[in-house]
Design a protein around this motif. Sequence first.
Motif, PDB file in Angstrom:
ATOM      1  N   PHE A  61       0.981  -1.186   0.075  1.00  0.00           N
ATOM      2  CA  PHE A  61       0.144  -0.096   0.082  1.00  0.00           C
ATOM      3  C   PHE A  61       0.693   1.027   0.102  1.00  0.00           C
ATOM      4  O   PHE A  61       0.943   2.159  -0.729  1.00  0.00           O
ATOM      5  CB  PHE A  61      -0.942  -0.616   0.740  1.00  0.00           C
ATOM      6  CG  PHE A  61      -1.399   1.121   1.529  1.00  0.00           C
ATOM      7  CD1 PHE A  61      -2.565   2.094   0.516  1.00  0.00           C
ATOM      8  CD2 PHE A  61      -1.279   1.908   2.384  1.00  0.00           C
ATOM      9  CE1 PHE A  61      -3.151   3.549   0.809  1.00  0.00           C
ATOM     10  CE2 PHE A  61      -1.386   3.850   2.313  1.00  0.00           C
ATOM     11  CZ  PHE A  61      -2.952   4.049   1.636  1.00  0.00           C
ATOM     12  N   ARG A  65       1.350   4.158  -2.600  1.00  0.00           N
ATOM     13  CA  ARG A  65      -0.078   5.298  -1.040  1.00  0.00           C
ATOM     14  C   ARG A  65      -1.231   6.455  -2.410  1.00  0.00           C
ATOM     15  O   ARG A  65      -2.414   5.781  -2.368  1.00  0.00           O
ATOM     16  CB  ARG A  65       0.530   6.235  -0.381  1.00  0.00           C
ATOM     17  CG  ARG A  65      -0.581   6.706   0.032  1.00  0.00           C
ATOM     18  CD  ARG A  65      -0.086   7.181   1.289  1.00  0.00           C
ATOM     19  NE  ARG A  65      -1.061   8.134   2.673  1.00  0.00           N
ATOM     20  CZ  ARG A  65      -0.943   8.705   3.839  1.00  0.00           C
ATOM     21  NH1 ARG A  65       0.546   8.967   4.239  1.00  0.00           N
ATOM     22  NH2 ARG A  65      -2.047   9.718   3.774  1.00  0.00           N
ATOM     23  N   TRP A  68      -3.354   4.049  -4.217  1.00  0.00           N
ATOM     24  CA  TRP A  68      -4.307   3.513  -4.207  1.00  0.00           C
ATOM     25  C   TRP A  68      -5.268   4.759  -3.677  1.00  0.00           C
ATOM     26  O   TRP A  68      -6.142   4.524  -3.744  1.00  0.00           O
ATOM     27  CB  TRP A  68      -3.998   2.419  -2.431  1.00  0.00           C
ATOM     28  CG  TRP A  68      -3.477   1.038  -2.774  1.00  0.00           C
ATOM     29  CD1 TRP A  68      -2.129   1.362  -3.946  1.00  0.00           C
ATOM     30  CD2 TRP A  68      -3.565   0.460  -2.483  1.00  0.00           C
ATOM     31  NE1 TRP A  68      -1.653   0.258  -3.730  1.00  0.00           N
ATOM     32  CE2 TRP A  68      -2.308  -0.905  -2.854  1.00  0.00           C
ATOM     33  CE3 TRP A  68      -4.605  -0.227  -1.902  1.00  0.00           C
ATOM     34  CZ2 TRP A  68      -2.548  -2.128  -2.606  1.00  0.00           C
ATOM     35  CZ3 TRP A  68      -4.452  -1.777  -1.422  1.00  0.00           C
ATOM     36  CH2 TRP A  68      -3.660  -3.035  -2.135  1.00  0.00           C
TER      37      TRP A  68
END
Length: 145
Positions: A61, A65, A68
């Motif tokens: 993730f 970042r 996402w």
Amino acid sequence: MTDDIATIPSEWGVFTRGATTLTDGEVLVHDWYVTGAEPEIMLRSADAAEAAQLLPQLAVFFGDRTGWHRRATDAVVTQFSEGEPEPAELDEAETDLVLATVEAYPGGDVVLHFDDSCGEHLPEGYWPAVRFDGSGSISAVTVEA
């Protein structure tokens, strides 16, 4: 070391077992580990060893970042729009929906919880959450209270 006092060091800080102290002084110990970071990061397991195994999910993730975040905010707008959202709506949501919590679950799921920073997207006391499965695909978009 017992689970209720175990800590898990990571590149995002030290994870400690989540706990809430009630007004009468009673302490409730939760089934997750958290950091004091922003956004809040949660490992959704009461077992320290299992929780530590969730750290690679966080690395995936945090490695992208921004990507996402954008996919999640686009999914929120798309889910709750009556038609195809305009690009400006998607851009606005990316800015207005601020990542508040990242949860990593056994099995590979990651859930992102957002705060509505302007109060114009959701009623007071509600926030959107987007669940990604272990492959990084969006599996659910919800509103929580």
